[in-house]
Design a protein around this motif. Structure first.
Motif, PDB file in Angstrom:
ATOM      1  N   PHE A  59       0.824  -1.215   0.000  1.00  0.00           N
ATOM      2  CA  PHE A  59       0.000   0.000   0.000  1.00  0.00           C
ATOM      3  C   PHE A  59       0.857   1.265   0.000  1.00  0.00           C
ATOM      4  CE2 PHE A  59      -2.733   3.208   2.056  1.00  0.00           C
ATOM      5  CZ  PHE A  59      -3.838   3.129   1.238  1.00  0.00           C
ATOM      6  N   HIS A  60       1.909   1.297   0.829  1.00  0.00           N
ATOM      7  CA  HIS A  60       2.760   2.483   0.916  1.00  0.00           C
ATOM      8  C   HIS A  60       3.355   2.847  -0.438  1.00  0.00           C
ATOM      9  CE1 HIS A  60       2.440   1.530   5.163  1.00  0.00           C
ATOM     10  NE2 HIS A  60       3.100   2.627   5.487  1.00  0.00           N
ATOM     11  N   ILE A  61       3.992   1.866  -1.073  1.00  0.00           N
ATOM     12  CA  ILE A  61       4.668   2.147  -2.337  1.00  0.00           C
ATOM     13  C   ILE A  61       3.668   2.555  -3.416  1.00  0.00           C
ATOM     14  CG2 ILE A  61       5.994   1.099  -4.210  1.00  0.00           C
ATOM     15  CD1 ILE A  61       7.444  -0.586  -2.200  1.00  0.00           C
ATOM     16  N   LEU A  62       2.553   1.837  -3.526  1.00  0.00           N
ATOM     17  CA  LEU A  62       1.569   2.142  -4.567  1.00  0.00           C
ATOM     18  C   LEU A  62       0.991   3.541  -4.409  1.00  0.00           C
ATOM     19  CD1 LEU A  62      -0.334  -1.270  -4.804  1.00  0.00           C
ATOM     20  CD2 LEU A  62       1.209  -0.280  -6.498  1.00  0.00           C
ATOM     21  N   GLN A  63       0.643   3.922  -3.173  1.00  0.00           N
ATOM     22  CA  GLN A  63       0.069   5.247  -2.956  1.00  0.00           C
ATOM     23  C   GLN A  63       1.111   6.350  -3.181  1.00  0.00           C
ATOM     24  OE1 GLN A  63      -3.159   5.772  -2.643  1.00  0.00           O
ATOM     25  NE2 GLN A  63      -3.420   3.556  -2.767  1.00  0.00           N
ATOM     26  N   GLY A  64       2.351   6.073  -2.809  1.00  0.00           N
ATOM     27  CA  GLY A  64       3.408   7.047  -3.075  1.00  0.00           C
ATOM     28  C   GLY A  64       3.604   7.266  -4.564  1.00  0.00           C
ATOM     29  N   MET A  65       3.615   6.177  -5.336  1.00  0.00           N
ATOM     30  CA  MET A  65       3.784   6.285  -6.788  1.00  0.00           C
ATOM     31  C   MET A  65       2.591   6.985  -7.435  1.00  0.00           C
ATOM     32  SD  MET A  65       5.367   2.464  -7.405  1.00  0.00           S
ATOM     33  CE  MET A  65       5.413   2.570  -9.193  1.00  0.00           C
ATOM     34  N   ILE A  66       1.394   6.709  -6.961  1.00  0.00           N
ATOM     35  CA  ILE A  66       0.201   7.374  -7.498  1.00  0.00           C
ATOM     36  C   ILE A  66       0.270   8.876  -7.238  1.00  0.00           C
ATOM     37  CG2 ILE A  66      -2.299   7.639  -7.192  1.00  0.00           C
ATOM     38  CD1 ILE A  66      -2.396   4.598  -6.651  1.00  0.00           C
ATOM     39  N   ALA A  67       0.658   9.257  -6.025  1.00  0.00           N
ATOM     40  CA  ALA A  67       0.740  10.682  -5.679  1.00  0.00           C
ATOM     41  C   ALA A  67       1.790  11.393  -6.519  1.00  0.00           C
ATOM     42  CB  ALA A  67       1.059  10.831  -4.194  1.00  0.00           C
ATOM     43  N   ILE A  68       2.959  10.771  -6.678  1.00  0.00           N
ATOM     44  CA  ILE A  68       4.016  11.400  -7.476  1.00  0.00           C
ATOM     45  C   ILE A  68       3.572  11.551  -8.929  1.00  0.00           C
ATOM     46  CG2 ILE A  68       6.355  11.093  -8.383  1.00  0.00           C
ATOM     47  CD1 ILE A  68       7.033   9.690  -5.731  1.00  0.00           C
ATOM     48  N   GLY A  69       2.974  10.488  -9.482  1.00  0.00           N
ATOM     49  CA  GLY A  69       2.536  10.551 -10.873  1.00  0.00           C
ATOM     50  C   GLY A  69       1.396  11.534 -11.097  1.00  0.00           C
ATOM     51  N   SER A  70       0.479  11.630 -10.147  1.00  0.00           N
ATOM     52  CA  SER A  70      -0.678  12.508 -10.326  1.00  0.00           C
ATOM     53  C   SER A  70      -0.305  13.980 -10.257  1.00  0.00           C
ATOM     54  CB  SER A  70      -1.743  12.200  -9.263  1.00  0.00           C
ATOM     55  OG  SER A  70      -1.268  12.531  -7.964  1.00  0.00           O
ATOM     56  N   GLU A 113       3.007  15.599  -5.234  1.00  0.00           N
ATOM     57  CA  GLU A 113       1.643  15.732  -5.735  1.00  0.00           C
ATOM     58  C   GLU A 113       1.258  17.198  -5.900  1.00  0.00           C
ATOM     59  OE1 GLU A 113      -2.818  14.010  -4.768  1.00  0.00           O
ATOM     60  OE2 GLU A 113      -1.455  14.419  -3.109  1.00  0.00           O
ATOM     61  N   GLU A 114       1.675  18.033  -4.989  1.00  0.00           N
ATOM     62  CA  GLU A 114       1.243  19.429  -5.015  1.00  0.00           C
ATOM     63  C   GLU A 114       2.156  20.336  -5.840  1.00  0.00           C
ATOM     64  OE1 GLU A 114       0.493  20.855  -1.078  1.00  0.00           O
ATOM     65  OE2 GLU A 114      -1.249  19.529  -0.831  1.00  0.00           O
ATOM     66  N   PHE A 115       3.432  19.964  -5.974  1.00  0.00           N
ATOM     67  CA  PHE A 115       4.377  20.845  -6.681  1.00  0.00           C
ATOM     68  C   PHE A 115       4.922  20.235  -7.964  1.00  0.00           C
ATOM     69  CE2 PHE A 115       4.483  22.131  -2.213  1.00  0.00           C
ATOM     70  CZ  PHE A 115       4.212  23.492  -2.335  1.00  0.00           C
ATOM     71  N   GLY A 116       4.609  18.983  -8.225  1.00  0.00           N
ATOM     72  CA  GLY A 116       4.901  18.381  -9.506  1.00  0.00           C
ATOM     73  C   GLY A 116       6.378  18.210  -9.814  1.00  0.00           C
ATOM     74  N   LEU A 117       6.637  17.948 -11.095  1.00  0.00           N
ATOM     75  CA  LEU A 117       8.009  17.710 -11.552  1.00  0.00           C
ATOM     76  C   LEU A 117       8.888  18.938 -11.347  1.00  0.00           C
ATOM     77  CD1 LEU A 117       9.968  15.769 -12.983  1.00  0.00           C
ATOM     78  CD2 LEU A 117       9.191  16.728 -15.160  1.00  0.00           C
ATOM     79  N   LEU A 118       8.338  20.121 -11.552  1.00  0.00           N
ATOM     80  CA  LEU A 118       9.128  21.343 -11.359  1.00  0.00           C
ATOM     81  C   LEU A 118       9.527  21.501  -9.900  1.00  0.00           C
ATOM     82  CD1 LEU A 118       7.295  23.945 -13.654  1.00  0.00           C
ATOM     83  CD2 LEU A 118       9.452  22.744 -14.071  1.00  0.00           C
ATOM     84  N   GLY A 119       8.601  21.237  -8.993  1.00  0.00           N
ATOM     85  CA  GLY A 119       8.927  21.315  -7.571  1.00  0.00           C
ATOM     86  C   GLY A 119       9.966  20.281  -7.178  1.00  0.00           C
ATOM     87  N   ASN A 120       9.846  19.064  -7.743  1.00  0.00           N
ATOM     88  CA  ASN A 120      10.846  18.037  -7.481  1.00  0.00           C
ATOM     89  C   ASN A 120      12.210  18.446  -8.000  1.00  0.00           C
ATOM     90  OD1 ASN A 120       9.002  16.397  -6.250  1.00  0.00           O
ATOM     91  ND2 ASN A 120       8.692  15.043  -7.995  1.00  0.00           N
ATOM     92  N   GLY A 121      12.219  19.071  -9.196  1.00  0.00           N
ATOM     93  CA  GLY A 121      13.482  19.542  -9.753  1.00  0.00           C
ATOM     94  C   GLY A 121      14.157  20.546  -8.846  1.00  0.00           C
ATOM     95  N   PHE A 122      13.355  21.470  -8.302  1.00  0.00           N
ATOM     96  CA  PHE A 122      13.914  22.456  -7.362  1.00  0.00           C
ATOM     97  C   PHE A 122      14.493  21.772  -6.131  1.00  0.00           C
ATOM     98  CE2 PHE A 122      13.015  24.620  -3.335  1.00  0.00           C
ATOM     99  CZ  PHE A 122      13.828  25.744  -3.464  1.00  0.00           C
ATOM    100  N   LEU A 123      13.753  20.815  -5.585  1.00  0.00           N
ATOM    101  CA  LEU A 123      14.201  20.124  -4.368  1.00  0.00           C
ATOM    102  C   LEU A 123      15.491  19.339  -4.632  1.00  0.00           C
ATOM    103  CD1 LEU A 123      13.076  19.834  -1.452  1.00  0.00           C
ATOM    104  CD2 LEU A 123      12.134  17.635  -2.159  1.00  0.00           C
TER     105      LEU A 123
END
Length: 384
Positions: free
Chosen positions: A242-253, A286-296
């Motif tokens: 459950f942890h991994i699946l929900q994490g992947m769904i949130a990142i992808g969404s 989920e909230e900041f998307g790929l651009l937010g991940n890039g910044f982080l």
């Protein structure tokens, strides 16, 4: 005029305490703290005082950073042996008198409840750097065996608690010191090859190894389940996967631009487990998307590169080894956390630095940054 000079304002008297601080390192940390506060405000809005406590933990870590930064590296060497010995003794105390929570015996009451394994994240590289500094100029192969023994003691004790995440961090910090001290490649390549072959065999035979009733000799059952879940999280989508699946769904969404601050549905509908601690990266994505991940990721890369530069420019072997080890602690934290949340690594209890909630981890990070600042200051003061 003389009276003015004799009684300078408080800020002017405090200014020498900040002289030599590495501004670039401080900027990277402040950016990560800002991202952490945003993520915590959103993911922890219904967790009572999580956001306020997270800010308090950051202030506490900042105070520890400031204090440790005032201690010259040569003084830090004096604490290496006693801090390491105390840490190992406390780990042994956990074995006999420890407090068990959630099936793990990791805490001990010494007037207040502490987790001794956190001490070893700093104490182990500190001890190893002291050892190699002591052997500088007449280092022998036996010295590396002693270093491995010094590393093995806390790692094995922490794994026995069991605490795989912290043992990985301590092992990575210690191994980085041994590597930077000049470990011969002939001793590095064989275990790396064996590890790669072992991982390949597990992946190749995962369908057979992960069947019900099959038990692996070298791993505990929960560790085996984590690896099998990594190979195929859909085998138990409402349980261990459950942890991994929900994490992947949130990142992808989150897509490229994210759903927006406070707009994460996976987060606010509570589909993401541990969304303020180990899995906060999923909520942030989920909230900041790929651009937010890039910044982080860029902020972490800049922090790590700056730490390595400080290590390269350090004036003594002890300082170089310690700065390199502390820097790789930050790398290991970030790499393992992002990897496990995105489904590329098994789920272990490793927080995301400056973003995940947790007072003990934040204190450890503050100490590590204080050590880097101390080493950077010593280099600048020597130049002047």
């Amino acid at each position: 005029m003389a009276a003015v000079l004799d009684n300078p304002p408080l800020w002017r008297r405090a200014l020498p305490l900040f002289r030599g601080f590495d501004a670039l390192l401080a900027c990277a940390v402040l950016l990560l703290c800002a991202a952490g506060l945003l993520a915590m405000y959103s993911s922890g809005y219904d967790h009572g005082t999580r956001f306020v406590d997270h800010g308090r933990n950051m202030l506490l870590a900042g105070a520890i950073l400031f204090v440790v930064a005032q201690v010259p590296p040569q003084q830090l060497m004096k604490f290496a042996v006693p801090v390491y010995v105390v840490g190992v003794v406390l780990l042994l105390g956990v074995e006999f008198f420890g407090i068990t929570k959630k099936g793990a015996q990791r805490w001990i009451n010494v007037g207040l409840v502490i987790q001794p394994s956190e001490i070893l994240k700093i104490a182990t590289p500190l001890m190893l750097a002291w050892w190699f500094q002591r052997r500088e100029g007449h280092r022998q192969p036996l010295d590396f065996l002693v270093a491995f023994a010094l590393l093995a003691v806390p790692v094995l004790l922490i794994m026995h608690q069991p605490d795989l995440g912290t043992s990985i961090l301590v092992a990575a910090a210690g191994m980085s010191v041994i590597f930077f001290a000049g470990l011969p490649w002939r001793l590095i390549v064989p275990p790396v090859l064996l590890g790669v072959i072992g991982i390949g065999l597990v992946v190749w035979f995962s369908s057979d190894l992960c069947q019900d009733g099959v038990r692996w000799v070298v791993l505990r059952e929960y560790q085996q389940q984590r690896i099998c879940t990594l190979m195929d999280p859909t085998r138990d989508p409402l349980g261990k996967g459950f942890h991994i699946l929900q994490g992947m769904i949130a990142i992808g969404s989150g897509g490229v631009f994210g759903k927006g601050f406070m707009q994460g549905t996976q987060t606010h509908l509570e589909f993401i487990p541990e969304r303020t601690t180990d899995f906060i990266f999923a909520a942030y994505s989920e909230e900041f998307g790929l651009l937010g991940n890039g910044f982080l990721i860029l902020a972490f890369v800049f922090l790590i590169l700056r730490g390595l530069v400080i290590a390269l420019e350090a004036p003594t072997l002890f300082s170089r080894l310690l700065a390199g080890a502390v820097t790789l602690i930050f790398f290991t934290y970030a790499f393992v956390n992002m990897g496990m949340v995105s489904g590329m690594l098994p789920v272990v209890g490793v927080p995301l630095p400056f973003v995940s909630y947790g007072g003990t981890a934040m204190v450890t990070l503050g100490m590590g940054l204080g050590i880097l600042m101390s080493i950077a200051k010593s280099k600048r003061l020597l130049q002047t």
